[in-house]
Design a protein around this motif. Structure first.
Motif, PDB file in Angstrom:
ATOM      1  N   ALA A  10     -22.654  20.866 -13.472  1.00 45.69           N
ATOM      2  CA  ALA A  10     -21.798  21.224 -14.694  1.00 45.69           C
ATOM      3  C   ALA A  10     -21.619  20.400 -15.766  1.00 45.69           C
ATOM      4  CB  ALA A  10     -20.402  21.584 -13.902  1.00 45.69           C
ATOM      5  N   SER A  11     -21.636  18.983 -15.248  1.00 42.98           N
ATOM      6  CA  SER A  11     -21.712  18.063 -16.246  1.00 42.98           C
ATOM      7  C   SER A  11     -23.151  17.910 -16.790  1.00 42.98           C
ATOM      8  CB  SER A  11     -21.524  16.742 -15.531  1.00 42.98           C
ATOM      9  OG  SER A  11     -21.709  15.586 -16.485  1.00 42.98           O
ATOM     10  N   GLY A  12     -24.159  18.292 -16.046  1.00 40.92           N
ATOM     11  CA  GLY A  12     -25.585  18.061 -16.988  1.00 40.92           C
ATOM     12  C   GLY A  12     -25.594  19.227 -17.901  1.00 40.92           C
ATOM     13  N   ALA A  13     -25.268  20.353 -17.384  1.00 40.71           N
ATOM     14  CA  ALA A  13     -25.298  21.477 -18.295  1.00 40.71           C
ATOM     15  C   ALA A  13     -24.654  21.305 -19.428  1.00 40.71           C
ATOM     16  CB  ALA A  13     -25.086  22.738 -17.464  1.00 40.71           C
ATOM     17  N   ALA A  14     -23.457  20.625 -19.246  1.00 36.20           N
ATOM     18  CA  ALA A  14     -22.473  20.482 -20.575  1.00 36.20           C
ATOM     19  C   ALA A  14     -23.144  19.567 -21.609  1.00 36.20           C
ATOM     20  CB  ALA A  14     -21.117  20.013 -20.452  1.00 36.20           C
ATOM     21  N   ALA A  15     -24.010  18.597 -21.116  1.00 38.74           N
ATOM     22  CA  ALA A  15     -24.531  17.483 -22.073  1.00 38.74           C
ATOM     23  C   ALA A  15     -25.338  18.037 -23.119  1.00 38.74           C
ATOM     24  CB  ALA A  15     -25.369  16.494 -21.134  1.00 38.74           C
ATOM     25  N   PRO A  16     -26.301  18.933 -22.733  1.00 37.04           N
ATOM     26  CA  PRO A  16     -27.005  19.511 -23.856  1.00 37.04           C
ATOM     27  C   PRO A  16     -26.332  20.320 -24.928  1.00 37.04           C
ATOM     28  CG  PRO A  16     -28.258  19.859 -21.795  1.00 37.04           C
ATOM     29  CD  PRO A  16     -26.837  19.605 -21.649  1.00 37.04           C
ATOM     30  N   ALA A  17     -25.095  20.893 -24.166  1.00 40.82           N
ATOM     31  CA  ALA A  17     -24.191  21.882 -25.148  1.00 40.82           C
ATOM     32  C   ALA A  17     -23.595  20.677 -26.189  1.00 40.82           C
ATOM     33  CB  ALA A  17     -23.202  22.299 -24.606  1.00 40.82           C
ATOM     34  N   ARG A  18     -23.179  19.688 -25.496  1.00 39.07           N
ATOM     35  CA  ARG A  18     -22.397  19.012 -26.678  1.00 39.07           C
ATOM     36  C   ARG A  18     -23.201  17.960 -27.553  1.00 39.07           C
ATOM     37  NH1 ARG A  18     -19.848  16.904 -21.617  1.00 39.07           N
ATOM     38  NH2 ARG A  18     -21.361  15.333 -21.511  1.00 39.07           N
ATOM     39  N   SER A  19     -24.713  17.918 -27.163  1.00 41.74           N
ATOM     40  CA  SER A  19     -25.655  17.377 -28.263  1.00 41.74           C
ATOM     41  C   SER A  19     -25.930  18.479 -29.244  1.00 41.74           C
ATOM     42  CB  SER A  19     -26.771  16.961 -27.167  1.00 41.74           C
ATOM     43  OG  SER A  19     -28.077  16.612 -28.065  1.00 41.74           O
ATOM     44  N   ASN A  20     -25.956  19.804 -28.701  1.00 38.31           N
ATOM     45  CA  ASN A  20     -26.449  20.771 -29.934  1.00 38.31           C
ATOM     46  C   ASN A  20     -25.375  20.982 -30.754  1.00 38.31           C
ATOM     47  OD1 ASN A  20     -28.652  21.464 -28.595  1.00 38.31           O
ATOM     48  ND2 ASN A  20     -27.887  22.572 -27.134  1.00 38.31           N
ATOM     49  N   ARG A  21     -23.695  20.678 -30.335  1.00 40.91           N
ATOM     50  CA  ARG A  21     -22.766  20.902 -31.344  1.00 40.91           C
ATOM     51  C   ARG A  21     -22.513  19.517 -32.106  1.00 40.91           C
ATOM     52  NH1 ARG A  21     -20.643  23.658 -26.844  1.00 40.91           N
ATOM     53  NH2 ARG A  21     -19.295  21.692 -26.446  1.00 40.91           N
ATOM     54  N   ARG A  22     -23.255  18.409 -31.820  1.00 40.45           N
ATOM     55  CA  ARG A  22     -22.993  17.270 -32.614  1.00 40.45           C
ATOM     56  C   ARG A  22     -22.824  17.165 -33.839  1.00 40.45           C
ATOM     57  NH1 ARG A  22     -26.173  12.522 -29.837  1.00 40.45           N
ATOM     58  NH2 ARG A  22     -24.583  13.094 -28.160  1.00 40.45           N
ATOM     59  N   TRP A  23     -23.899  18.249 -34.423  1.00 42.91           N
ATOM     60  CA  TRP A  23     -23.530  18.374 -36.130  1.00 42.91           C
ATOM     61  C   TRP A  23     -22.356  18.759 -36.641  1.00 42.91           C
ATOM     62  CZ3 TRP A  23     -22.696  23.196 -38.004  1.00 42.91           C
ATOM     63  CH2 TRP A  23     -22.735  24.222 -37.164  1.00 42.91           C
ATOM     64  N   LEU A  24     -21.361  19.438 -35.737  1.00 42.92           N
ATOM     65  CA  LEU A  24     -20.185  19.811 -36.042  1.00 42.92           C
ATOM     66  C   LEU A  24     -19.288  18.867 -36.328  1.00 42.92           C
ATOM     67  CD1 LEU A  24     -19.679  22.940 -33.539  1.00 42.92           C
ATOM     68  CD2 LEU A  24     -20.044  23.014 -36.078  1.00 42.92           C
ATOM     69  N   VAL A  25     -19.564  17.574 -35.959  1.00 41.47           N
ATOM     70  CA  VAL A  25     -18.895  16.314 -36.088  1.00 41.47           C
ATOM     71  C   VAL A  25     -19.140  15.697 -37.651  1.00 41.47           C
ATOM     72  CG1 VAL A  25     -18.241  14.087 -35.467  1.00 41.47           C
ATOM     73  CG2 VAL A  25     -18.714  15.960 -33.636  1.00 41.47           C
ATOM     74  N   TRP A  26     -20.394  15.753 -37.916  1.00 38.26           N
ATOM     75  CA  TRP A  26     -20.605  14.944 -39.024  1.00 38.26           C
ATOM     76  C   TRP A  26     -20.880  15.761 -40.120  1.00 38.26           C
ATOM     77  CZ3 TRP A  26     -25.264  16.069 -41.340  1.00 38.26           C
ATOM     78  CH2 TRP A  26     -26.343  16.724 -40.493  1.00 38.26           C
ATOM     79  N   LEU A  27     -21.240  17.021 -39.998  1.00 42.67           N
ATOM     80  CA  LEU A  27     -21.676  17.867 -41.269  1.00 42.67           C
ATOM     81  C   LEU A  27     -20.427  18.352 -42.212  1.00 42.67           C
ATOM     82  CD1 LEU A  27     -23.869  19.287 -42.793  1.00 42.67           C
ATOM     83  CD2 LEU A  27     -23.578  21.318 -41.258  1.00 42.67           C
ATOM     84  N   PRO A  28     -19.599  18.574 -41.211  1.00 42.77           N
ATOM     85  CA  PRO A  28     -18.057  19.228 -42.352  1.00 42.77           C
ATOM     86  C   PRO A  28     -17.763  17.968 -43.255  1.00 42.77           C
ATOM     87  CG  PRO A  28     -17.952  19.993 -40.032  1.00 42.77           C
ATOM     88  CD  PRO A  28     -19.091  19.147 -40.178  1.00 42.77           C
TER      89      PRO A  28
END
Length: 306
Positions: A10-28
């Motif tokens: 589950a942790s390994g599957a969550a890592a790509p998801a967090r990486s894909n959503r990283r732009w939500l941190v810096w883009l806004p």
């Protein structure tokens, strides 16, 4: 037998998801800063310092070099950068101020990224948004001067330092050095930031990355003991540590080990060739720490070796 492996999957599957959503941190934050800074960017006329930028940047390169040799030497690299910018985009008010606008937008994004690396994504997003709405952000974003670029390079250097301390490598340290060099070429006074960077480096050297607000291990992993100056010490990773409680003195063995870690062989690795000058200050700080901050006047019953 299969239950313990499920959290890992589950942790390994969550890592790509967090990486894909990283732009939500810096883009806004970057987008908000860009929108705020572009609002009526050309309404106010160029003022005295901006006219100095225009006057210097529109000269031929030879004249610009001669100008930097007599006056505005510290701003010469910025004028040279603006010279190339004007050659591509013209010298209108908007064109002159656009580099500062873009620099501030990038600064907000990097600030969010820095907050994410130091704490978490929520804190990073909040930090970037707060920077975006500060009056000083739009004020310097709409000015054809090097201050916005210096702010960008300062945040970039700090982020690169964090990455270099978390995962040291020649490439990361070289990137940090390049960012600091560019910062000095943009604004000399901004190099005072290195004092804060030095504190972070010394905390990592003297104690551990967690003492400087860094964490190089995954969440929940235990940090192993570290060997410093020939002694093995378990670094502080939270509210509890091997530091004595306030008001309690260190034992002679503890103090002697710490002297060996910082005032003895270990200080050579901390301070390099300047260890003779660093040694008294280093020992004083560490001795105060092991005394639990009890202040002067307490009897320790121990004298420094050597």
């Amino acid at each position: 037998m299969t239950a313990p492996s499920e959290p890992r999957r589950a942790s390994g599957a969550a890592a790509p998801a967090r990486s894909n959503r990283r732009w939500l941190v810096w883009l806004p934050p970057a987008a908000l800063t860009l929108a705020v800074s572009l609002t009526e960017v050309s309404r106010a006329q160029l003022w005295r310092d901006e006219l100095a930028t225009w006057s210097a940047a529109t000269r031929p390169v030879g004249d610009l070099v001669r100008l930097a040799g007599t006056i505005d030497a510290a701003t010469g690299p910025y004028y040279l950068l603006m010279h190339g910018w004007i050659a591509l985009f013209g010298d209108s008010t908007t064109a002159l101020r656009l580099p500062s606008v873009l620099a501030m937008a990038a600064t907000a994004g990097l600030t969010a990224r820095l907050g994410e690396r130091l704490v978490d994504a929520r804190v990073g997003l909040l930090a970037g948004l707060l920077l975006a709405v500060l009056p000083g952000t739009s004020r310097y974003a709409q000015e054809a001067r090097p201050y916005a670029l210096a702010t960008l390079l300062a945040v970039l250097a700090t982020l690169l330092l964090v990455e270099a301390l978390r995962r040291p490598s020649w490439a990361r340290w070289a990137g940090y050095a390049a960012a600091v060099a560019a910062l000095g070429l943009t604004h000399l006074i901004a190099l005072t930031l290195l004092a804060a960077h030095a504190v972070a480096v010394l905390l990592v050297q003297w104690r551990d990355p967690a003492a400087a607000g860094l964490d190089t291990l995954p969440d929940g992993a235990e940090r192993p003991p570290t060997a410093v100056g020939g002694t093995t010490r378990r670094p502080m990773t939270g509210p509890t540590s091997n530091r004595p409680a306030a008001g309690n003195l260190a034992t002679p063995d503890q103090a002697a080990r710490d002297w060996a870690a910082c005032g003895g062989p270990g200080v050579t690795s901390c301070c390099g060739g300047w260890w003779r000058w660093c040694r008294p200050c280093c020992w004083s700080v560490r001795w105060w720490w092991w005394r639990g901050g009890s202040g002067p006047g307490s009897s320790t019953g121990w004298t420094p070796p050597g």
